[in-house]
Design a protein around this motif. Structure first.
Motif, PDB file in Angstrom:
ATOM      1  N   TYR A   1       0.845  -1.209   0.000  1.00  0.00           N
ATOM      2  CA  TYR A   1       0.000   0.000   0.000  1.00  0.00           C
ATOM      3  C   TYR A   1       0.877   1.254   0.000  1.00  0.00           C
ATOM      4  CZ  TYR A   1      -3.876   3.116   1.062  1.00  0.00           C
ATOM      5  OH  TYR A   1      -4.815   4.123   1.002  1.00  0.00           O
ATOM      6  N   ALA A   2       2.001   1.207   0.727  1.00  0.00           N
ATOM      7  CA  ALA A   2       2.904   2.372   0.774  1.00  0.00           C
ATOM      8  C   ALA A   2       3.325   2.744  -0.640  1.00  0.00           C
ATOM      9  CB  ALA A   2       4.130   2.060   1.633  1.00  0.00           C
ATOM     10  N   TYR A   3       3.748   1.713  -1.404  1.00  0.00           N
ATOM     11  CA  TYR A   3       4.188   2.004  -2.775  1.00  0.00           C
ATOM     12  C   TYR A   3       3.045   2.595  -3.599  1.00  0.00           C
ATOM     13  CZ  TYR A   3       5.432   1.624  -7.583  1.00  0.00           C
ATOM     14  OH  TYR A   3       5.640   1.947  -8.903  1.00  0.00           O
ATOM     15  N   SER A   4       1.882   1.946  -3.518  1.00  0.00           N
ATOM     16  CA  SER A   4       0.752   2.383  -4.339  1.00  0.00           C
ATOM     17  C   SER A   4       0.319   3.806  -3.980  1.00  0.00           C
ATOM     18  CB  SER A   4      -0.422   1.408  -4.148  1.00  0.00           C
ATOM     19  OG  SER A   4      -1.521   1.817  -4.924  1.00  0.00           O
ATOM     20  N   ALA A   5       0.124   4.047  -2.685  1.00  0.00           N
ATOM     21  CA  ALA A   5      -0.416   5.345  -2.265  1.00  0.00           C
ATOM     22  C   ALA A   5       0.583   6.488  -2.478  1.00  0.00           C
ATOM     23  CB  ALA A   5      -0.849   5.267  -0.804  1.00  0.00           C
ATOM     24  N   LEU A   6       1.879   6.183  -2.358  1.00  0.00           N
ATOM     25  CA  LEU A   6       2.882   7.236  -2.584  1.00  0.00           C
ATOM     26  C   LEU A   6       3.070   7.521  -4.079  1.00  0.00           C
ATOM     27  CD1 LEU A   6       5.616   6.220   0.027  1.00  0.00           C
ATOM     28  CD2 LEU A   6       4.246   8.321   0.092  1.00  0.00           C
ATOM     29  N   ASN A   7       2.480   6.667  -4.904  1.00  0.00           N
ATOM     30  CA  ASN A   7       2.642   6.826  -6.349  1.00  0.00           C
ATOM     31  C   ASN A   7       1.292   6.885  -7.056  1.00  0.00           C
ATOM     32  OD1 ASN A   7       5.724   6.597  -6.865  1.00  0.00           O
ATOM     33  ND2 ASN A   7       5.251   5.018  -5.352  1.00  0.00           N
ATOM     34  N   GLY A   8       0.445   7.746  -6.534  1.00  0.00           N
ATOM     35  CA  GLY A   8      -0.833   8.039  -7.194  1.00  0.00           C
ATOM     36  C   GLY A   8      -1.824   6.887  -7.192  1.00  0.00           C
ATOM     37  N   ASN A   9      -1.789   6.059  -6.131  1.00  0.00           N
ATOM     38  CA  ASN A   9      -2.696   4.882  -6.042  1.00  0.00           C
ATOM     39  C   ASN A   9      -2.633   4.062  -7.325  1.00  0.00           C
ATOM     40  OD1 ASN A   9      -3.710   5.509  -3.407  1.00  0.00           O
ATOM     41  ND2 ASN A   9      -4.839   7.182  -4.371  1.00  0.00           N
ATOM     42  N   CYS A  10      -1.388   3.699  -7.688  1.00  0.00           N
ATOM     43  CA  CYS A  10      -1.166   3.064  -8.993  1.00  0.00           C
ATOM     44  C   CYS A  10      -1.535   1.582  -9.023  1.00  0.00           C
ATOM     45  CB  CYS A  10       0.291   3.255  -9.405  1.00  0.00           C
ATOM     46  SG  CYS A  10       1.437   2.505  -8.244  1.00  0.00           S
ATOM     47  N   LEU A  11      -1.855   0.993  -7.869  1.00  0.00           N
ATOM     48  CA  LEU A  11      -2.230  -0.427  -7.870  1.00  0.00           C
ATOM     49  C   LEU A  11      -3.706  -0.591  -7.515  1.00  0.00           C
ATOM     50  CD1 LEU A  11       0.795  -1.875  -5.853  1.00  0.00           C
ATOM     51  CD2 LEU A  11       0.401  -2.132  -8.311  1.00  0.00           C
ATOM     52  N   THR A  12      -4.389  -1.479  -8.231  1.00  0.00           N
ATOM     53  CA  THR A  12      -5.765  -1.812  -7.850  1.00  0.00           C
ATOM     54  C   THR A  12      -5.710  -2.796  -6.683  1.00  0.00           C
ATOM     55  OG1 THR A  12      -5.821  -3.734  -9.292  1.00  0.00           O
ATOM     56  CG2 THR A  12      -6.537  -1.627 -10.254  1.00  0.00           C
ATOM     57  N   LYS A  13      -6.855  -2.987  -6.029  1.00  0.00           N
ATOM     58  CA  LYS A  13      -6.893  -3.965  -4.937  1.00  0.00           C
ATOM     59  C   LYS A  13      -6.576  -5.363  -5.464  1.00  0.00           C
ATOM     60  CE  LYS A  13      -9.348  -1.514  -1.452  1.00  0.00           C
ATOM     61  NZ  LYS A  13      -9.874  -1.653  -0.121  1.00  0.00           N
ATOM     62  N   GLU A  14      -7.030  -5.658  -6.663  1.00  0.00           N
ATOM     63  CA  GLU A  14      -6.752  -6.976  -7.267  1.00  0.00           C
ATOM     64  C   GLU A  14      -5.244  -7.169  -7.441  1.00  0.00           C
ATOM     65  OE1 GLU A  14      -9.110  -4.851  -8.331  1.00  0.00           O
ATOM     66  OE2 GLU A  14     -10.851  -6.059  -7.778  1.00  0.00           O
ATOM     67  N   GLU A  15      -4.565  -6.102  -7.877  1.00  0.00           N
ATOM     68  CA  GLU A  15      -3.107  -6.206  -8.047  1.00  0.00           C
ATOM     69  C   GLU A  15      -2.418  -6.344  -6.691  1.00  0.00           C
ATOM     70  OE1 GLU A  15      -1.979  -3.752 -12.052  1.00  0.00           O
ATOM     71  OE2 GLU A  15      -2.827  -2.567 -10.418  1.00  0.00           O
ATOM     72  N   MET A  16      -2.924  -5.603  -5.701  1.00  0.00           N
ATOM     73  CA  MET A  16      -2.332  -5.719  -4.356  1.00  0.00           C
ATOM     74  C   MET A  16      -2.476  -7.147  -3.851  1.00  0.00           C
ATOM     75  SD  MET A  16      -3.342  -2.371  -2.186  1.00  0.00           S
ATOM     76  CE  MET A  16      -3.877  -0.941  -3.027  1.00  0.00           C
ATOM     77  N   LEU A  17      -3.651  -7.730  -4.082  1.00  0.00           N
ATOM     78  CA  LEU A  17      -3.890  -9.103  -3.614  1.00  0.00           C
ATOM     79  C   LEU A  17      -2.946 -10.086  -4.297  1.00  0.00           C
ATOM     80  CD1 LEU A  17      -5.573 -11.099  -1.932  1.00  0.00           C
ATOM     81  CD2 LEU A  17      -7.134 -11.291  -3.870  1.00  0.00           C
TER      82      LEU A  17
END
Ligand code: HSE
Length: 278
Positions: free
Chosen positions: A98-114
């Motif tokens: 989440y740190a990576y995604s949120a610091l970079n414009g929420n670039c990951l979907t929840k599916e990708e995070m999973l």
């Protein structure tokens, strides 16, 4: 400065080994910002380094996006107890991604995070509810997120000793009998319905596991006594949370539990999963 929190999770729910999980309102809270070198505070001493799960997951997320892993300053306030079957490892994994995604414009979907989190954890049952909240059925690269009836009362029986998941997986059999698989499949479907529709007659089926609990009970001190106490006090179900050492009771009312060496806490379902905020 990015502030966010990841909920505790209880995996398996008895009959749903490696597939069912639920999020509860106990949180690991993170504050992160980009830095010129890695800095950690609030981590256990042995984990305050770049070999921890947070960094591993963060780097996996960077690699997934073919991006450079910029170091972070990470402050953790961990309320999820460690090695107690409440998803403390998943909190760090989901926290890093989440740190990576949120610091970079929420670039990951929840599916990708999973997908990234499961590749690290090996099974999706803790990471899915940590990401989505609620009750999750996860497997086969899919996740079904369900709302648990808010009439249920969930009690965590957190003991004063740890059980390592790696050890608790070693006691399991590699093969299961067909009749046990059939029993677990039907029980898990009935249990999911009971959890979502407050079916008091059927919720007890959650205890009918033949895949992991029979082998893990011996790792939980006084499991039979605690289960009897829970049921005598009015619980409709009592199971091991994840791989232990915590146990989970489910009831239709508040329970009055006072056992030496057990921190009994009534918790509510977290319906949202990882998110910004304190
Ligand atoms: N499903 C996992 C297990 C949860 O029971 O081993 C613990 O990480």
């Amino acid at each position: 400065m990015l502030r966010y929190k990841v909920p505790a999770t209880s995996a398996n729910l008895g009959i749903g080994f490696d597939t069912l999980g639920i999020a509860f309102n106990i949180y690991d809270r993170f504050e992160v910002e980009k830095a010129d070198r890695w800095q950690f505070s609030g981590f256990l001493e042995e984990h305050a380094n770049v070999n921890n799960l947070f960094v591993k997951a963060y780097k996996k997320a960077c690699a997934y996006k073919k991006d450079k892993a910029v170091p972070l300053k990470v402050e953790l306030k961990a309320d999820v107890p460690s090695s107690r079957g409440l998803g403390s490892s998943s909190c760090l994994i989901v926290g890093g991604i989440y740190a990576y995604s949120a610091l970079n414009g929420n670039c990951l979907t929840k599916e990708e995070m999973l997908k990234i989190a499961t590749s690290i954890e090996g099974h999706p049952d803790n990471v899915a509810p940590a990401i989505y909240g609620g009750l999750c059925v996860a497997g086969n690269d899919r996740v079904l997120r369900l709302k648990v009836s808010d009439k249920w009362h969930f009690g965590l029986w957190i003991p004063d000793y740890e059980v390592k998941t790696s050890e608790a997986r070693k006691v399991l059999k590699d093969e299961i009998e067909r009749k046990d698989a059939v029993s677990n499949i039907s029980a898990s479907l009935i249990a999911v319905d009971a959890l979502t529709h407050f079916n008091k007659e059927n919720i007890g089926i959650i205890m009918n596991d033949s895949i992991h609990e029979p082998y893990r009970r011996k790792l939980i001190k006084n499991f039979a006594k605690l289960k009897k106490l829970a049921l005598d006090k009015g619980a409709l179900a009592f199971i091991i949370s994840g791989s232990g050492s915590t146990c989970l009771s489910i009831s239709d009312r508040k329970l009055d539990i006072n056992v030496k060496g057990i921190d009994y806490r009534e918790v509510k379902v977290d319906g949202l999963g990882v998110r910004n905020g304190k």
